[in-house]
Motif scaffolding. Structure first.
Motif, mmCIF file in Angstrom:
data_model
loop_
_atom_site.group_PDB
_atom_site.id
_atom_site.type_symbol
_atom_site.label_atom_id
_atom_site.label_comp_id
_atom_site.label_asym_id
_atom_site.label_seq_id
_atom_site.Cartn_x
_atom_site.Cartn_y
_atom_site.Cartn_z
ATOM 1 N N LEU A 82 -5.475 -10.494 4.218
ATOM 2 C CA LEU A 82 -6.966 -10.257 4.043
ATOM 3 C C LEU A 82 -7.268 -9.907 2.603
ATOM 4 C CD1 LEU A 82 -7.642 -7.536 6.876
ATOM 5 C CD2 LEU A 82 -8.571 -10.006 6.785
ATOM 6 N N LEU A 83 -6.067 -9.305 1.657
ATOM 7 C CA LEU A 83 -6.311 -9.187 0.373
ATOM 8 C C LEU A 83 -6.310 -10.700 -0.307
ATOM 9 C CD1 LEU A 83 -6.375 -6.985 -2.008
ATOM 10 C CD2 LEU A 83 -4.027 -7.303 -2.077
ATOM 11 N N GLN A 84 -5.391 -11.389 0.117
ATOM 12 C CA GLN A 84 -5.563 -12.833 -0.626
ATOM 13 C C GLN A 84 -6.677 -13.625 -0.408
ATOM 14 O OE1 GLN A 84 -1.814 -14.551 0.774
ATOM 15 N NE2 GLN A 84 -0.646 -13.242 -0.191
ATOM 16 N N ARG A 85 -7.099 -13.226 0.932
ATOM 17 C CA ARG A 85 -8.710 -14.072 1.414
ATOM 18 C C ARG A 85 -9.945 -13.403 0.362
ATOM 19 N NH1 ARG A 85 -7.785 -14.830 7.788
ATOM 20 N NH2 ARG A 85 -5.833 -16.155 7.657
ATOM 21 N N GLY A 86 -9.618 -12.163 0.103
ATOM 22 C CA GLY A 86 -10.535 -11.529 -0.571
ATOM 23 C C GLY A 86 -11.505 -10.862 0.372
ATOM 24 N N SER A 87 -11.084 -10.453 1.816
ATOM 25 C CA SER A 87 -11.804 -9.940 2.785
ATOM 26 C C SER A 87 -11.788 -8.367 2.541
ATOM 27 C CB SER A 87 -11.232 -10.306 3.994
ATOM 28 O OG SER A 87 -11.338 -11.449 4.482
ATOM 29 N N VAL A 88 -10.898 -7.764 1.955
ATOM 30 C CA VAL A 88 -10.755 -6.363 1.399
ATOM 31 C C VAL A 88 -10.894 -6.304 0.230
ATOM 32 C CG1 VAL A 88 -9.885 -5.835 3.803
ATOM 33 C CG2 VAL A 88 -8.397 -6.373 2.164
ATOM 34 N N GLY A 89 -11.197 -5.102 -0.352
ATOM 35 C CA GLY A 89 -11.158 -4.736 -1.915
ATOM 36 C C GLY A 89 -9.626 -4.021 -2.344
ATOM 37 N N ASP A 90 -9.424 -3.817 -3.472
ATOM 38 C CA ASP A 90 -8.194 -3.329 -3.932
ATOM 39 C C ASP A 90 -8.000 -1.652 -3.588
ATOM 40 O OD1 ASP A 90 -7.582 -5.582 -5.262
ATOM 41 O OD2 ASP A 90 -8.793 -4.859 -7.117
ATOM 42 N N LEU A 119 -8.298 -0.488 -0.344
ATOM 43 C CA LEU A 119 -7.570 -0.569 0.912
ATOM 44 C C LEU A 119 -6.118 -1.037 0.347
ATOM 45 C CD1 LEU A 119 -7.721 -0.125 3.928
ATOM 46 C CD2 LEU A 119 -7.957 -2.694 4.003
ATOM 47 N N TRP A 120 -5.918 -1.732 -0.361
ATOM 48 C CA TRP A 120 -4.435 -1.988 -0.804
ATOM 49 C C TRP A 120 -3.758 -0.985 -1.549
ATOM 50 C CZ3 TRP A 120 -0.983 -5.118 1.071
ATOM 51 C CH2 TRP A 120 -0.003 -5.370 0.268
ATOM 52 N N GLN A 121 -4.493 -0.111 -2.383
ATOM 53 C CA GLN A 121 -3.952 0.986 -2.983
ATOM 54 C C GLN A 121 -3.577 2.140 -1.978
ATOM 55 O OE1 GLN A 121 -6.447 1.939 -6.288
ATOM 56 N NE2 GLN A 121 -6.186 0.395 -7.371
ATOM 57 N N ARG A 122 -4.616 2.235 -0.910
ATOM 58 C CA ARG A 122 -4.173 3.352 -0.061
ATOM 59 C C ARG A 122 -2.742 2.976 0.674
ATOM 60 N NH1 ARG A 122 -9.086 3.441 3.837
ATOM 61 N NH2 ARG A 122 -7.770 4.914 4.954
ATOM 62 N N PHE A 123 -2.952 1.596 1.214
ATOM 63 C CA PHE A 123 -1.615 1.212 1.993
ATOM 64 C C PHE A 123 -0.384 1.356 1.143
ATOM 65 C CE2 PHE A 123 1.389 -2.026 3.186
ATOM 66 C CZ PHE A 123 1.423 -1.954 4.355
ATOM 67 N N GLN A 124 -0.519 0.989 -0.241
ATOM 68 C CA GLN A 124 0.801 1.089 -0.854
ATOM 69 C C GLN A 124 1.126 2.711 -1.042
ATOM 70 O OE1 GLN A 124 -0.129 -1.045 -4.365
ATOM 71 N NE2 GLN A 124 0.811 -2.918 -3.976
ATOM 72 N N ARG A 125 0.116 3.696 -1.143
ATOM 73 C CA ARG A 125 0.663 5.066 -1.521
ATOM 74 C C ARG A 125 1.070 5.470 0.071
ATOM 75 N NH1 ARG A 125 -4.243 8.753 -2.817
ATOM 76 N NH2 ARG A 125 -4.941 8.649 -0.715
ATOM 77 N N ALA A 126 0.481 4.715 0.981
ATOM 78 C CA ALA A 126 1.004 5.481 2.478
ATOM 79 C C ALA A 126 2.549 4.731 2.374
ATOM 80 C CB ALA A 126 0.132 4.956 3.422
ATOM 81 N N GLU A 127 2.934 3.532 1.977
ATOM 82 C CA GLU A 127 4.116 3.239 2.216
ATOM 83 C C GLU A 127 5.112 3.973 1.196
ATOM 84 O OE1 GLU A 127 6.146 -1.223 2.467
ATOM 85 O OE2 GLU A 127 4.409 -0.867 0.928
ATOM 86 N N LYS A 128 4.750 4.339 0.146
ATOM 87 C CA LYS A 128 5.691 5.123 -0.591
ATOM 88 C C LYS A 128 5.809 6.536 -0.063
ATOM 89 C CE LYS A 128 6.339 6.333 -5.452
ATOM 90 N NZ LYS A 128 6.950 7.926 -5.155
ATOM 91 N N GLU A 129 4.667 7.120 0.563
ATOM 92 C CA GLU A 129 4.927 8.265 1.061
ATOM 93 C C GLU A 129 5.676 8.261 2.207
ATOM 94 O OE1 GLU A 129 1.040 9.613 2.142
ATOM 95 O OE2 GLU A 129 0.195 10.157 0.135
ATOM 96 N N VAL A 130 5.763 7.269 3.329
ATOM 97 C CA VAL A 130 6.742 7.264 4.305
ATOM 98 C C VAL A 130 8.317 6.874 3.676
ATOM 99 C CG1 VAL A 130 7.400 5.390 6.166
ATOM 100 C CG2 VAL A 130 4.905 6.159 5.816
ATOM 101 N N GLU A 131 8.352 6.385 2.650
ATOM 102 C CA GLU A 131 9.715 6.068 2.208
ATOM 103 C C GLU A 131 10.305 7.364 1.786
ATOM 104 O OE1 GLU A 131 9.565 3.261 -0.790
ATOM 105 O OE2 GLU A 131 9.260 1.560 0.489
ATOM 106 N N ASP A 132 9.217 8.284 0.976
ATOM 107 C CA ASP A 132 9.636 9.447 0.376
ATOM 108 C C ASP A 132 10.024 10.525 1.528
ATOM 109 O OD1 ASP A 132 9.493 8.564 -1.916
ATOM 110 O OD2 ASP A 132 7.527 9.487 -2.246
ATOM 111 N N GLU A 133 9.153 10.374 2.842
ATOM 112 C CA GLU A 133 9.512 11.230 3.883
ATOM 113 C C GLU A 133 10.913 10.899 4.579
ATOM 114 O OE1 GLU A 133 8.739 13.750 7.083
ATOM 115 O OE2 GLU A 133 7.971 13.763 5.209
#
Length: 236
Positions: free
Chosen positions: A105-113, A115-129
């Protein structure tokens, strides 16, 4: 030896210093602004209740230094940490499932940055967890960190299977109730049709009986005829 004209190099050097200082200032301000915006974004996941429970049990200490409050047993801590790992497994599955969709969706431009920043932060939090859970597991029991997520994965799969079975059971009960109502409606319609069919011959018989029992009117004033077709003559 060549003579260097330092006076002529003052202007280019000053330009380079100003340009480099401007670039560094802009980069610093931009990074700080992005960090503030990322911190203000809504989290991808909700509060980690299982982690909070484990930390509360781990840091539970007697009040005022007294021994009235007993120490939390290690078995309870291990159970709480295992439930925390089960929740982490559930979040890992959600992250892996949503990563491909968010990237597309980010490559198509359907969502903004955002949402992607939220996802990346959640991914990093899961790794730390995950790293934190492994360290806590090894602290409670040696080498437990290597197998804790395997056990948590089995528990999560068993829980998901039971939820599916419960959903199927509820759906079966709902369909059974619907079918009972439908069968009762079909039965009532069938009985009504049988009653209508049984009433039709009775009405036909009543109509035929009324036609047979219709009285015959006889004219008494008309003289009766003989078999030969002649009228009888009275004696004079």
């Amino acid at each position: 030896m060549f003579d260097i004209d330092w006076r002529g190099l003052v202007v280019p050097l000053a330009y380079l210093v100003v340009l480099g200082g401007t670039f560094v200032t802009f980069s610093t301000i931009y990074r700080k602004r992005k960090a503030v915006e990322s911190a203000n974004l809504a989290p991808w996941f909700g509060p980690h209740l299982q982690r909070n429970i484990y930390l509360s049990l781990l840091h539970l200490e007697p009040e005022n230094g007294s021994e009235k409050t007993p120490k939390v047993p290690d078995s309870v801590l291990r159970a709480a940490l295992l439930r925390r790992a089960v929740e982490d497994i559930r979040r890992i599955i959600q992250i892996r499932t949503a990563k491909a969709a968010c990237s597309s969706l980010l490559q198509r431009g359907s969502v903004g940055d955002d949402l992607w920043q939220r996802f990346q932060r959640a991914e990093k939090e899961v790794e730390d967890e995950l790293r934190d859970v492994v360290m806590e597991a090894n602290a409670l029991s040696p080498n437990w960190g290597q197998i804790i997520f395997q056990s948590a994965n089995e528990i999560a799969a068993n829980t998901a299977l039971r939820e599916q079975l419960d959903d199927i059971t509820k759906q079966t009960e709902h369909e059974k109730e619907w079918w009972e109502k439908r069968r009762a409606a079909i039965k009532s319609e069938f009985l009504k049709e049988l009653e209508d069919e049984s009433e039709k011959p009775t009405q036909a018989k009543s109509v035929a009986g009324s036609e047979d029992s219709e009285p015959v009117l006889v004219d008494t004033n008309t003289p009766s005829a003989t078999p030969g077709g002649k009228k009888k003559k009275g004696r004079k």
